[in-house]
Scaffold this motif. Sequence first.
Motif, PDB file in Angstrom:
ATOM      1  N   LEU A 153       0.757  -0.850   0.253  1.00 28.59           N
ATOM      2  CA  LEU A 153       0.081  -0.563   0.439  1.00 28.59           C
ATOM      3  C   LEU A 153       1.004   1.509   0.073  1.00 28.59           C
ATOM      4  CD1 LEU A 153      -3.497   1.313  -0.426  1.00 28.59           C
ATOM      5  CD2 LEU A 153      -2.683   0.753   2.931  1.00 28.59           C
ATOM      6  N   LEU A 154       1.261   1.650  -1.062  1.00 28.26           N
ATOM      7  CA  LEU A 154       1.365   3.094  -1.067  1.00 28.26           C
ATOM      8  C   LEU A 154       0.538   4.554  -0.704  1.00 28.26           C
ATOM      9  CD1 LEU A 154       3.287   5.577  -2.347  1.00 28.26           C
ATOM     10  CD2 LEU A 154       1.903   5.783  -4.345  1.00 28.26           C
ATOM     11  N   ILE A 155       0.970   4.882   0.736  1.00 28.96           N
ATOM     12  CA  ILE A 155       0.847   5.870   1.595  1.00 28.96           C
ATOM     13  C   ILE A 155       0.911   7.677   2.066  1.00 28.96           C
ATOM     14  CG2 ILE A 155       0.338   4.309   3.084  1.00 28.96           C
ATOM     15  CD1 ILE A 155       2.238   5.143   5.010  1.00 28.96           C
ATOM     16  N   GLY A 156       2.103   7.385   1.206  1.00 26.79           N
ATOM     17  CA  GLY A 156       2.212   8.464   0.682  1.00 26.79           C
ATOM     18  C   GLY A 156       3.441   8.883  -0.254  1.00 26.79           C
ATOM     19  N   GLU A 157       4.133   9.677  -0.181  1.00 25.41           N
ATOM     20  CA  GLU A 157       4.896   9.598  -0.809  1.00 25.41           C
ATOM     21  C   GLU A 157       5.946   8.322  -2.081  1.00 25.41           C
ATOM     22  OE1 GLU A 157       7.512  13.262  -1.484  1.00 25.41           O
ATOM     23  OE2 GLU A 157       8.177  13.311   0.751  1.00 25.41           O
ATOM     24  N   GLY A 158       5.773   7.972  -3.356  1.00 21.04           N
ATOM     25  CA  GLY A 158       6.096   7.095  -3.661  1.00 21.04           C
ATOM     26  C   GLY A 158       7.606   7.532  -4.675  1.00 21.04           C
ATOM     27  N   GLY A 159       8.722   7.888  -3.715  1.00 19.25           N
ATOM     28  CA  GLY A 159      10.047   8.442  -4.996  1.00 19.25           C
ATOM     29  C   GLY A 159      11.005   7.185  -5.597  1.00 19.25           C
ATOM     30  N   SER A 160      10.121   7.301  -6.840  1.00 22.42           N
ATOM     31  CA  SER A 160      11.526   6.135  -7.514  1.00 22.42           C
ATOM     32  C   SER A 160      11.952   4.857  -7.200  1.00 22.42           C
ATOM     33  CB  SER A 160      12.385   7.473  -8.013  1.00 22.42           C
ATOM     34  OG  SER A 160      13.720   6.412  -9.056  1.00 22.42           O
ATOM     35  N   GLY A 161      13.163   4.331  -7.414  1.00 22.45           N
ATOM     36  CA  GLY A 161      13.891   2.798  -7.237  1.00 22.45           C
ATOM     37  C   GLY A 161      13.336   2.993  -5.965  1.00 22.45           C
ATOM     38  N   GLY A 162      13.773   3.667  -5.231  1.00 26.31           N
ATOM     39  CA  GLY A 162      13.305   3.209  -3.683  1.00 26.31           C
ATOM     40  C   GLY A 162      11.921   3.308  -3.190  1.00 26.31           C
ATOM     41  N   ALA A 163      11.178   2.850  -3.574  1.00 29.05           N
ATOM     42  CA  ALA A 163      10.206   2.944  -3.220  1.00 29.05           C
ATOM     43  C   ALA A 163       9.621   1.959  -4.050  1.00 29.05           C
ATOM     44  CB  ALA A 163       8.989   4.211  -3.495  1.00 29.05           C
ATOM     45  N   LEU A 164      10.139   1.924  -5.339  1.00 31.97           N
ATOM     46  CA  LEU A 164       9.653   0.412  -5.806  1.00 31.97           C
ATOM     47  C   LEU A 164       9.797  -0.301  -5.376  1.00 31.97           C
ATOM     48  CD1 LEU A 164       7.042   0.226  -8.211  1.00 31.97           C
ATOM     49  CD2 LEU A 164       9.903  -0.102  -9.723  1.00 31.97           C
ATOM     50  N   ALA A 165      11.093  -0.708  -4.526  1.00 29.98           N
ATOM     51  CA  ALA A 165      11.380  -1.874  -4.507  1.00 29.98           C
ATOM     52  C   ALA A 165      10.604  -2.717  -3.307  1.00 29.98           C
ATOM     53  CB  ALA A 165      13.075  -1.854  -3.531  1.00 29.98           C
ATOM     54  N   LEU A 166       9.939  -1.670  -2.398  1.00 28.84           N
ATOM     55  CA  LEU A 166       8.799  -2.907  -1.578  1.00 28.84           C
ATOM     56  C   LEU A 166       7.735  -2.715  -2.212  1.00 28.84           C
ATOM     57  CD1 LEU A 166      10.203  -0.860   1.456  1.00 28.84           C
ATOM     58  CD2 LEU A 166      10.313  -3.049   0.874  1.00 28.84           C
ATOM     59  N   ALA A 167       7.502  -2.659  -3.267  1.00 27.92           N
ATOM     60  CA  ALA A 167       5.597  -2.753  -4.134  1.00 27.92           C
ATOM     61  C   ALA A 167       5.945  -4.104  -4.934  1.00 27.92           C
ATOM     62  CB  ALA A 167       5.763  -1.714  -5.060  1.00 27.92           C
ATOM     63  N   ALA A 168       4.990  -4.565  -4.320  1.00 28.93           N
ATOM     64  CA  ALA A 168       4.796  -6.008  -5.004  1.00 28.93           C
ATOM     65  C   ALA A 168       3.793  -5.890  -6.700  1.00 28.93           C
ATOM     66  CB  ALA A 168       3.682  -6.695  -3.915  1.00 28.93           C
ATOM     67  N   PRO A 169       4.927  -7.053  -7.083  1.00 30.25           N
ATOM     68  CA  PRO A 169       4.080  -6.925  -8.998  1.00 30.25           C
ATOM     69  C   PRO A 169       2.785  -7.318  -8.964  1.00 30.25           C
ATOM     70  CG  PRO A 169       6.702  -7.164  -8.529  1.00 30.25           C
ATOM     71  CD  PRO A 169       5.407  -7.226  -7.243  1.00 30.25           C
ATOM     72  N   GLY A 170       1.275  -6.378  -8.987  1.00 25.59           N
ATOM     73  CA  GLY A 170       0.229  -7.425  -9.550  1.00 25.59           C
ATOM     74  C   GLY A 170      -0.380  -6.785  -8.086  1.00 25.59           C
ATOM     75  N   ASN A 171      -0.234  -6.423  -7.545  1.00 25.37           N
ATOM     76  CA  ASN A 171      -0.761  -5.967  -5.935  1.00 25.37           C
ATOM     77  C   ASN A 171      -0.111  -4.987  -5.362  1.00 25.37           C
ATOM     78  OD1 ASN A 171      -3.364  -7.247  -3.858  1.00 25.37           O
ATOM     79  ND2 ASN A 171      -1.529  -8.377  -2.622  1.00 25.37           N
ATOM     80  N   THR A 172      -0.196  -4.240  -5.415  1.00 21.47           N
ATOM     81  CA  THR A 172       0.201  -2.946  -4.380  1.00 21.47           C
ATOM     82  C   THR A 172      -1.197  -1.614  -5.311  1.00 21.47           C
ATOM     83  OG1 THR A 172       3.236  -2.905  -5.156  1.00 21.47           O
ATOM     84  CG2 THR A 172       1.463  -0.673  -5.130  1.00 21.47           C
ATOM     85  N   TRP A 173      -1.731  -1.147  -4.229  1.00 17.25           N
ATOM     86  CA  TRP A 173      -2.627   0.308  -4.086  1.00 17.25           C
ATOM     87  C   TRP A 173      -2.170   1.499  -3.281  1.00 17.25           C
ATOM     88  CZ3 TRP A 173      -8.260  -2.493  -4.509  1.00 17.25           C
ATOM     89  CH2 TRP A 173      -8.250  -3.906  -4.383  1.00 17.25           C
ATOM     90  N   THR A 174      -2.766   2.563  -3.755  1.00 22.13           N
ATOM     91  CA  THR A 174      -2.680   3.378  -2.786  1.00 22.13           C
ATOM     92  C   THR A 174      -3.435   4.181  -2.332  1.00 22.13           C
ATOM     93  OG1 THR A 174      -1.566   5.495  -3.710  1.00 22.13           O
ATOM     94  CG2 THR A 174      -3.621   4.558  -5.076  1.00 22.13           C
ATOM     95  N   THR A 175      -3.496   4.810  -1.151  1.00 16.57           N
ATOM     96  CA  THR A 175      -3.615   5.650  -0.530  1.00 16.57           C
ATOM     97  C   THR A 175      -4.934   7.020  -1.484  1.00 16.57           C
ATOM     98  OG1 THR A 175      -3.046   6.920   0.564  1.00 16.57           O
ATOM     99  CG2 THR A 175      -3.352   5.200   1.507  1.00 16.57           C
ATOM    100  N   ARG A 176      -5.005   7.862  -1.150  1.00 17.30           N
ATOM    101  CA  ARG A 176      -5.353   9.455  -1.541  1.00 17.30           C
ATOM    102  C   ARG A 176      -4.922  10.058  -2.021  1.00 17.30           C
ATOM    103  NH1 ARG A 176     -12.422   9.630  -0.042  1.00 17.30           N
ATOM    104  NH2 ARG A 176     -13.075   7.263  -0.898  1.00 17.30           N
ATOM    105  N   ASP A 177      -3.838  10.669  -0.569  1.00 18.07           N
ATOM    106  CA  ASP A 177      -2.888  11.515   0.114  1.00 18.07           C
ATOM    107  C   ASP A 177      -1.179  10.540  -0.742  1.00 18.07           C
ATOM    108  OD1 ASP A 177      -3.003   9.073   2.047  1.00 18.07           O
ATOM    109  OD2 ASP A 177      -3.639  11.282   3.145  1.00 18.07           O
ATOM    110  N   ALA A 178      -1.558  10.313  -1.808  1.00 14.69           N
ATOM    111  CA  ALA A 178       0.145   9.963  -1.833  1.00 14.69           C
ATOM    112  C   ALA A 178       0.362   9.894  -3.553  1.00 14.69           C
ATOM    113  CB  ALA A 178      -0.040   8.082  -1.770  1.00 14.69           C
TER     114      ALA A 178
END
Length: 469
Positions: free
Chosen positions: A399-424
Motif C-alpha cells: 500500500l502506497l501511503i505517501g510519497e513514492g519516490g523512484s526505485g527506492g519506493a518501488l523496491a517494496l512494491a508487490a508486482p500486481g498487488n500494490t494499492w494506493t491511498t488518496r494522499d499519495a
Amino acid sequence: MSEPDRLPARTVLALVADDFTEHRPPERTTAPDGPLGWTGYDTARARAAERTGETESVVYGTARIGELPCVVVAFEFGFLGGSLGERTGDRLEAAFGLARSRRLPLVSLVATGGSRMQEGMVALTQLQRVARGSVLLREAGLPHLAVLRDPATGGGWATLGAGADVILALPGAQVGFAGSRVRPPDADPAAYTAEGQLAAGHIDAVVRPGELRATLARWVAALSGPGGRMPGDGLTGGSVVSGGSGSGPAPAPVPEGLSAEPPAATGWAAVERARSAGRPRAQAYLDRYFAHRLPLSGDRCGGVDPGLLCGIGVRPGTGPEAGRAVVYAAQCGTATRPAGYRTAARVIRLADRLGLPVLTLIDTPGAANDATAERAGAGAAIAEVFAAVAGARVPVTSLLIGEGGSGGALALAAPGNTWTTRDAYFSVIAPELAAAILKRPQDQVARTAGQLRLRPQDLVGLGVVRGIV
C-alpha cells in the motif's frame, strides 16, 4: 524474581516455559581427560556436575511456551562456563533434530563463554554441527528464537545466538564474539553489551526479565504460522487460511485508507498532499491494522534505519483474519537507508521461509543518496529488496501511503498487488529533479508533475496500482 541470566538452566526453563520434558542423546564414551588428555579435565567436569547437578553444559527437551509446544535448549553456565564441548554438540545437534522431527519451533536460552579449551579443536568443530543444524531447521521452514543471557560470547553467540531468526537479549547481557578476557585493552565495552548490539542492528530487542515469559509466548505464537494465536486475545486454536490457489497463506488484506479527502486534482497537488506533515503515516496504519506487533530490528550488518519499521504483527477482530500473523515492512516518510532495505529483505525472506504473508507500506521521497549511503552499499541493499519481493513464494500486499519516490519506493512494491491511498503519489523521479534534468526553470515544476502522471488516479489508469483504498 531473580534475573534469568546466571540462574541454573532448569530454573530459567521454569521461568519461561511449562511442562518441560528432558531429552538426552546416547552418552558418548570419551578418553580419560577428554580428546586432548588434558590433565585435570575429568576432575573439573566432576566438580561442575556436583555443583550444578548436570552432566553437561546444555539441557534440552520439549516444553510449552504460552499455549504452544516447542523444543527448548537452556545453557547451564555453572557447568564450565556453559562452554561447548563434544557432548554439548551431541545435545545441540539432537535438539535441532527433535525440532525437525516434531515440526516445532526451537527456542535457545543462551549463556556461554564459548568453546571448551580442554577439548581443543574437537570442541571448536562443534560449531559446524550447530551451523548444520540451523541450516536444516531453516530448510524445514521452522523458526529458531534465541534469548541471550549473560554472557553470550564466542562460538555460541556466533552460531546458536546470531544464527537465530529472532534474537532477544536480557538487559546488560554481555554479547559478542570476543569474551571479556581476550578483547583489545582499548575496546569500547559498550559494544559488547545487549544494548550495544541492538543499536548496531545485530539483535531484535532487549527484553526485561519480568516480561520475558509473555514476550516469548507471543513470539512463539506469531512464528508458528498464519494460524498462530496471541496469548491474551481470548482466542484459541486457529488454522491456515488458504490462498486462491495452492495451500499457501492468503494475501494480507489491504489496509483501509485513513484519508477521507478525494484524490488530488493536479499532479503538484498530489505531491504537496503526500508531503504534508499532517497526513497519516506508517505508525497510524500499523496501529489500526494490528492488534499486537513484535519488532524485528537491524540488518545484521551493523546498521539500523529508524525510518523503516519491520516485524511480525497479529491481526485483531473475531473473523477468519483474527490472530493471523503478518510480516510487515513499513517506510516512515524518510529517505530509506541501506540498513533499512537490508532489514526489509531479511524479514521478507523470513516470511517466505515460515509461510507468512507480507504487508509493505510505501512512503519515502527516495533512497538515501548521500556519500555515507553509497559507501554502505545503497544499490546492493535496494537490489536485495527487489529480489526478496520478486522471489517470495508467499503473497505480498503493498500500500502506497505517501510519497513514492523512484526505485527506492518501488523496491517494496508487490508486482500486481500494490494499492494506493488518496494522499499519495508515485513517480519515476521527484518533480523538482525531473525539471532540473530537463533544464526547466523552477516555475515549471508543477507542470512537470502533471506530465509525470503521478496522482493516485493516474497510477490506476497506467496499471501501476490496482486501486485506491
